[in-house]
Design an enzyme around this catalytic site. Structure first.
Site, short mmCIF file in Angstrom:
data_model
loop_
_atom_site.label_atom_id
_atom_site.label_comp_id
_atom_site.label_asym_id
_atom_site.label_seq_id
_atom_site.Cartn_x
_atom_site.Cartn_y
_atom_site.Cartn_z
N MET A 69 0.82 -1.21 0.00
CA MET A 69 0.00 0.00 0.00
C MET A 69 0.85 1.26 0.00
SD MET A 69 -1.56 -0.02 3.81
CE MET A 69 -2.69 1.25 3.32
N LEU A 100 -6.14 6.73 -1.09
CA LEU A 100 -6.69 5.64 -0.29
C LEU A 100 -8.22 5.71 -0.25
CD1 LEU A 100 -5.02 4.47 2.98
CD2 LEU A 100 -7.48 4.64 2.88
N LEU A 151 -10.98 -0.64 -1.87
CA LEU A 151 -10.74 -0.62 -0.42
C LEU A 151 -11.98 -0.11 0.32
CD1 LEU A 151 -8.30 -0.86 1.73
CD2 LEU A 151 -8.30 1.62 1.65
N ARG A 202 0.35 1.35 -3.82
CA ARG A 202 -1.02 1.64 -4.25
C ARG A 202 -1.39 3.10 -3.97
NH1 ARG A 202 -4.69 2.66 -6.30
NH2 ARG A 202 -6.75 1.70 -6.56
N TYR A 203 -0.87 3.67 -2.86
CA TYR A 203 -1.33 5.01 -2.48
C TYR A 203 -0.20 6.03 -2.30
CZ TYR A 203 -5.11 1.85 -1.17
OH TYR A 203 -6.05 0.86 -1.20
N CYS A 238 -8.86 -8.91 -0.50
CA CYS A 238 -9.23 -8.23 -1.74
C CYS A 238 -9.04 -6.72 -1.60
CB CYS A 238 -10.69 -8.55 -2.09
SG CYS A 238 -10.90 -10.31 -2.37
N HIS A 281 -4.34 -5.73 11.22
CA HIS A 281 -5.24 -4.65 10.79
C HIS A 281 -6.63 -5.26 10.59
CE1 HIS A 281 -6.87 -1.31 8.54
NE2 HIS A 281 -5.72 -0.67 8.50
N ASP A 312 7.76 -1.71 9.81
CA ASP A 312 7.12 -0.73 10.68
C ASP A 312 6.32 0.27 9.86
OD1 ASP A 312 7.61 -1.27 13.39
OD2 ASP A 312 9.74 -0.84 13.08
N GLU A 343 0.91 2.13 12.16
CA GLU A 343 0.12 1.31 13.08
C GLU A 343 0.95 0.57 14.13
OE1 GLU A 343 -1.98 0.34 9.81
OE2 GLU A 343 -3.21 2.06 10.29
N GLU A 359 0.22 3.69 16.66
CA GLU A 359 -0.95 3.10 17.31
C GLU A 359 -0.56 2.10 18.42
OE1 GLU A 359 -3.83 1.65 14.54
OE2 GLU A 359 -5.06 0.77 16.12
C1 LIG Z 1 -2.90 -6.08 6.07
C2 LIG Z 1 -2.91 -4.84 6.28
C3 LIG Z 1 -4.01 -3.91 6.03
C4 LIG Z 1 -5.37 -4.13 5.77
C5 LIG Z 1 -6.12 -5.43 5.64
C6 LIG Z 1 -5.98 -2.84 5.63
C7 LIG Z 1 -7.32 -2.62 5.37
C8 LIG Z 1 -7.92 -1.39 5.41
N1 LIG Z 1 -7.36 -0.15 5.74
C9 LIG Z 1 -8.28 0.85 5.69
C10 LIG Z 1 -8.07 2.22 5.93
C11 LIG Z 1 -6.85 2.83 6.22
N2 LIG Z 1 -5.64 2.21 6.38
C12 LIG Z 1 -4.66 3.15 6.64
C13 LIG Z 1 -3.32 2.94 6.87
C14 LIG Z 1 -2.71 1.69 6.81
N3 LIG Z 1 -3.32 0.48 6.54
C15 LIG Z 1 -2.39 -0.52 6.60
C16 LIG Z 1 -2.58 -1.89 6.38
C17 LIG Z 1 -3.81 -2.50 6.07
N4 LIG Z 1 -5.00 -1.89 5.80
C18 LIG Z 1 -1.12 0.10 6.90
C19 LIG Z 1 0.18 -0.63 7.03
C20 LIG Z 1 -1.33 1.47 7.02
C21 LIG Z 1 -0.28 2.52 7.37
C22 LIG Z 1 0.61 2.90 6.24
C23 LIG Z 1 1.86 3.59 6.73
O1 LIG Z 1 1.97 4.11 7.83
O2 LIG Z 1 2.82 3.62 5.97
C24 LIG Z 1 -5.25 4.44 6.66
C25 LIG Z 1 -4.49 5.75 6.82
C26 LIG Z 1 -4.22 6.10 8.24
C27 LIG Z 1 -5.49 6.63 8.85
O3 LIG Z 1 -6.10 7.53 8.25
O4 LIG Z 1 -5.89 6.10 9.87
C28 LIG Z 1 -6.62 4.26 6.42
C29 LIG Z 1 -7.67 5.31 6.32
C30 LIG Z 1 -9.51 0.23 5.32
C31 LIG Z 1 -10.81 0.99 5.13
C32 LIG Z 1 -9.28 -1.15 5.16
C33 LIG Z 1 -10.19 -2.25 4.75
C34 LIG Z 1 -11.20 -2.16 3.94
S1 FES Z 2 -14.05 -8.65 -3.52
FE1 FES Z 2 -13.83 -9.22 -5.60
S2 FES Z 2 -12.88 -11.16 -5.42
FE2 FES Z 2 -13.05 -10.58 -3.32
FE LIG Z 3 -5.42 0.15 6.45
#
Ligand SMILES: C=CC1=C(C)c2cc3[nH]c(cc4nc(cc5[nH]c(cc1n2)c(C)c5CCC(=O)O)C(CCC(=O)O)=C4C)c(C)c3C=C
Ligand code: FES
Ligand SMILES: [Fe+2]
Length: 420
Positions: free
Chosen positions: A63, A79, A85, A152-153, A189, A259, A336, A339, A343
């Site tokens: 990501m 994102l 997502l 991705r982002y 996914c 996560h 790292d 999170e 967090e």
């Molecule tokens: C396996 C890891 C991860 C899954 C599964 C995942 C799903 C997921 N995340 C969001 C929304 C956000 N994620 C954000 C940050 C973030 N997410 C992951 C990993 C997974 N996310 C990481 C490692 C990070 C941090 C990236 C970094 O610090 O480099 C964020 C941004 C931070 C925030 O605003 O809180 C969001 C938003 C959703 C909605 C989701 C599943 C659908």
């Molecule tokens: S959401 Fe499309 S294959 Fe899982």
């Molecule tokens: Fe996330």
């Protein structure tokens, strides 16, 4: 169980065209678990060796994260505008842009507190360069291996990575082999799926129809129980457990933290919760079930229901029950990021009132054992002649996303795409 599948299920992409692999039998286990023996003898580096089928592009998918505080807004915008997502319908770009602008100041402060940015880029580039050095030695037939990162982002985005491939002589009528290697050990996914949909999109835009001279892509799409991954987690846990006095050590509770996912994604049939649980169980087996443990979920965003129990609540509830020796293990990410550094370290542990007994296991980052595991996974894939795991061809039962159907047809091959 001796269930055997003909490799007619599996396919190999040659210059963009799907052709059946030579007939041999492959157990699904071979395809998914990548359990090659570890003691690979290391011959000297043979760059461009005669007979080499290289160069091979090794493309890490992840990501990404903002490397500076100034990049936070663009990161969040991409994102929240990702319908794979967070599906927001026809107004995705508009609503995504609105939510991300409102969220930016809060998240900028968090990145400022962890040193001014995410270390994901630094670690991804390091891990890939080191893995490619090992591959040049253990797989001279596909050398040289060239490292690329596609986030991705955040930068470098997929389009940038693709153009770099062209500059380096891949594609553009010249073909070449590229491996898309997800850096999420467990498949969701919303993570690996989204990255592959994005890769497929740029593949269509920049290379048009598959044909002679287009890049020959294959995918390492999941590796939740790879022995090298499991061993690295287990050895990091043992190091942290050793910090407790011996008489308390085996009573410390191991809290694996991943996560979370929105319940809409879980109920759609996403494979991630089961694969995370598989990693946890494999690590506990490797530790001989030395400690009691639980799996909990962190980083929920927004008001809708997410998969629980939440990590922070679990820590508070165990402490309230008198269990203060708690070991947190981030289990679904390989380096790292906000999170772990913000967090878990600053919120969950920092606010627990027990910073001396609640500890976090270090992330995989530059651990040489982990880099060996990456090289082993890649070597097994390079030798296997398969496009992706057999599992990848199957859509979620509740999937209504046409991008999934198209990208699965492309990466898994039409004959291996099920329920599309
Ligand atoms: C396996 C890891 C991860 C899954 C599964 C995942 C799903 C997921 N995340 C969001 C929304 C956000 N994620 C954000 C940050 C973030 N997410 C992951 C990993 C997974 N996310 C990481 C490692 C990070 C941090 C990236 C970094 O610090 O480099 C964020 C941004 C931070 C925030 O605003 O809180 C969001 C938003 C959703 C909605 C989701 C599943 C659908
Ligand atoms: S959401 Fe499309 S294959 Fe899982
Ligand atoms: Fe996330």
């Amino acid at each position: 169980m001796a269930a055997r599948h003909s490799v007619a299920h599996l396919s190999r992409r040659v210059s963009g065209a799907v052709v059946p692999s030579p007939l041999r039998t492959v157990r699904p286990k071979d395809v998914i678990a990548h359990t090659r023996a570890f003691a690979t003898p290391v011959p000297p580096v043979t760059q461009n060796a005669a007979g080499s089928k290289g160069p091979t592009a090794m493309v890490f998918l992840n990501m990404g994260g903002p490397s500076t505080v100034d990049e936070v807004e663009d990161f969040l915008k991409r994102l929240f505008q990702d319908g794979d997502l967070i599906p927001l319908g026809r107004l995705q770009n508009y609503i995504g842009s609105f939510i991300s602008s409102r969220r930016t100041p809060k998240i900028q402060k968090q990145y400022a507190e962890i040193g001014g940015g995410s270390p994901i880029r630094k670690w991804s580039e390091y891990q890939n360069v080191e893995m490619c050095k090992i591959l040049d030695r253990i797989s001279p037939e596909t050398a040289p291996h060239k490292p690329y990162v596609a986030f991705r982002y955040a930068n470098p985005l997929t389009e940038e990575m693709y153009n770099k491939l062209f500059e380096d002589g891949f594609g553009n009528g010249k073909g070449g082999r590229a491996i898309a290697f997800t850096q999420y050990p467990q498949y969701s996914c919303s993570t690996t799926g989204s990255s592959l949909n994005e890769l497929w999109k740029w593949r269509q835009r920049l290379e048009g129809k598959a044909g002679p001279g287009t890049i020959d892509w294959s995918v390492i799409d999941r590796w939740p129980v790879h022995p090298g991954l499991v061993n690295t987690f287990a050895s990091n846990i043992e190091k942290t457990l050793a910090e407790y006095p011996e008489e308390r050590r085996s009573k410390a509770v191991l809290l694996f933290s991943a996560h979370s996912l929105p319940m809409t994604v879980v109920n759609r049939g996403d494979p991630y919760p089961a694969e995370v649980a598989a990693t946890v169980y494999a690590v506990m087996q490797r530790l001989n079930f030395s400690n009691p443990y639980r799996l909990c979920w962190q980083s929920q965003v927004g008001p809708q229901p997410w998969l629980g129990p939440q990590t922070q609540t679990s820590v508070e509830e165990y402490i309230a029950k008198g269990q203060k020796d708690l070991v947190l293990i981030p289990i679904a990410f390989t380096s790292d990021h906000i999170e772990t550094l913000f967090e878990l370290d600053k919120e969950v542990i920092g606010e627990s009132g027990h910073t001396d007994t609640v500890k976090r296991v270090e992330s995989l980052n530059g651990n040489p054992m982990f880099i060996d595991a990456l090289a082993d996974l890649a070597k097994t894939h390079l030798d296997s002649n398969i496009t992706c795991s057999y599992q990848m061809g199957l859509r979620c039962p509740g999937c209504k996303n046409e991008r999934c159907a198209e990208s699965k047809k492309f990466f898994a091959g039409v004959q291996n795409s099920l329920a599309v």
